[in-house]
Design a protein around this motif. Structure first.
Motif, PDB file in Angstrom:
ATOM      1  N   SER A 145       0.842  -1.186   0.000  1.00 23.80           N
ATOM      2  CA  SER A 145       0.000   0.000   0.000  1.00 23.80           C
ATOM      3  C   SER A 145       0.882   1.243   0.000  1.00 23.80           C
ATOM      4  O   SER A 145       2.049   1.190   0.359  1.00 23.80           O
ATOM      5  N   ALA A 146       0.331   2.343  -0.398  1.00 29.48           N
ATOM      6  CA  ALA A 146       1.082   3.600  -0.459  1.00 29.48           C
ATOM      7  C   ALA A 146       1.239   4.166   0.950  1.00 29.48           C
ATOM      8  O   ALA A 146       0.368   3.998   1.788  1.00 29.48           O
ATOM      9  N   PRO A 147       2.352   4.844   1.219  1.00 28.92           N
ATOM     10  CA  PRO A 147       2.519   5.465   2.540  1.00 28.92           C
ATOM     11  C   PRO A 147       1.547   6.629   2.700  1.00 28.92           C
ATOM     12  O   PRO A 147       1.039   7.162   1.714  1.00 28.92           O
ATOM     13  N   PRO A 148       1.277   7.044   3.913  1.00 26.44           N
ATOM     14  CA  PRO A 148       0.404   8.204   4.109  1.00 26.44           C
ATOM     15  C   PRO A 148       0.977   9.422   3.389  1.00 26.44           C
ATOM     16  O   PRO A 148       2.189   9.538   3.212  1.00 26.44           O
ATOM     17  N   VAL A 186      11.116   7.228   1.480  1.00 25.39           N
ATOM     18  CA  VAL A 186      12.107   6.358   2.122  1.00 25.39           C
ATOM     19  C   VAL A 186      13.515   6.923   1.961  1.00 25.39           C
ATOM     20  O   VAL A 186      14.327   6.853   2.868  1.00 25.39           O
ATOM     21  N   SER A 187      13.812   7.529   0.823  1.00 22.39           N
ATOM     22  CA  SER A 187      15.156   8.075   0.598  1.00 22.39           C
ATOM     23  C   SER A 187      15.519   9.142   1.636  1.00 22.39           C
ATOM     24  O   SER A 187      16.682   9.354   1.946  1.00 22.39           O
ATOM     25  N   ALA A 188      14.529   9.816   2.191  1.00 25.08           N
ATOM     26  CA  ALA A 188      14.778  10.862   3.185  1.00 25.08           C
ATOM     27  C   ALA A 188      15.048  10.285   4.569  1.00 25.08           C
ATOM     28  O   ALA A 188      15.630  10.943   5.415  1.00 25.08           O
ATOM     29  N   SER A 194      17.079   7.824   5.633  1.00 26.49           N
ATOM     30  CA  SER A 194      18.494   7.597   5.983  1.00 26.49           C
ATOM     31  C   SER A 194      19.314   8.875   5.928  1.00 26.49           C
ATOM     32  O   SER A 194      20.356   8.976   6.557  1.00 26.49           O
ATOM     33  N   SER A 195      18.868   9.882   5.198  1.00 28.82           N
ATOM     34  CA  SER A 195      19.644  11.104   5.085  1.00 28.82           C
ATOM     35  C   SER A 195      19.349  12.101   6.205  1.00 28.82           C
ATOM     36  O   SER A 195      20.032  13.099   6.339  1.00 28.82           O
ATOM     37  N   GLY A 196      18.319  11.812   6.992  1.00 28.08           N
ATOM     38  CA  GLY A 196      17.949  12.702   8.065  1.00 28.08           C
ATOM     39  C   GLY A 196      17.244  13.967   7.593  1.00 28.08           C
ATOM     40  O   GLY A 196      17.118  14.925   8.312  1.00 28.08           O
ATOM     41  N   ALA A 197      16.775  13.955   6.357  1.00 29.53           N
ATOM     42  CA  ALA A 197      16.150  15.141   5.768  1.00 29.53           C
ATOM     43  C   ALA A 197      14.716  15.346   6.248  1.00 29.53           C
ATOM     44  O   ALA A 197      14.110  16.345   5.961  1.00 29.53           O
ATOM     45  N   ALA A 198      14.163  14.378   6.947  1.00 30.03           N
ATOM     46  CA  ALA A 198      12.766  14.514   7.390  1.00 30.03           C
ATOM     47  C   ALA A 198      12.736  15.470   8.511  1.00 30.03           C
ATOM     48  O   ALA A 198      12.025  16.112   9.009  1.00 30.03           O
TER      49      ALA A 198
END
Length: 71
Positions: free
Chosen positions: A54-57, A63-65, A67-71
C-alpha cells in the motif's frame, strides 16, 4: 477474570536474548518459575500470498529521506 496474583508480567530481555543450545524457551522457563507448565504446539503450517503493498500516508517522507535525516 484475572486477579492480581494471576497477572502475567514479564521482562522482555529473556524473550529477545539468544538461547543457548538445549535450553528451553523463555515462555517455558517463566511458566516453570510460577509453578506452571508452558510450551508451544504447532497448529498449522503453510504458505500465504504476501499482501498487496500500500502507499505510505501522504504526510510520510519518502524512504530516501529516512536515511539522510532530511525529514
Amino acid at each position: 477474570m484475572t486477579t492480581p496474583d494471576d497477572a502475567w508480567i514479564a521482562e522482555t530481555a529473556p524473550y529477545l536474548a539468544p538461547r543457548e543450545p538445549g535450553r528451553t524457551d523463555a515462555w517455558t522457563e517463566q511458566a516453570a518459575r510460577r509453578g506452571r507448565r508452558g510450551g508451544q504446539r504447532l497448529l498449522h503450517a503453510g504458505e500465504v500470498e504476501a499482501p498487496t503493498p500500500s502507499a505510505p500516508p501522504s504526510d510520510c517522507p519518502p524512504v530516501s529521506a529516512w536515511s539522510s535525516g532530511a525529514a
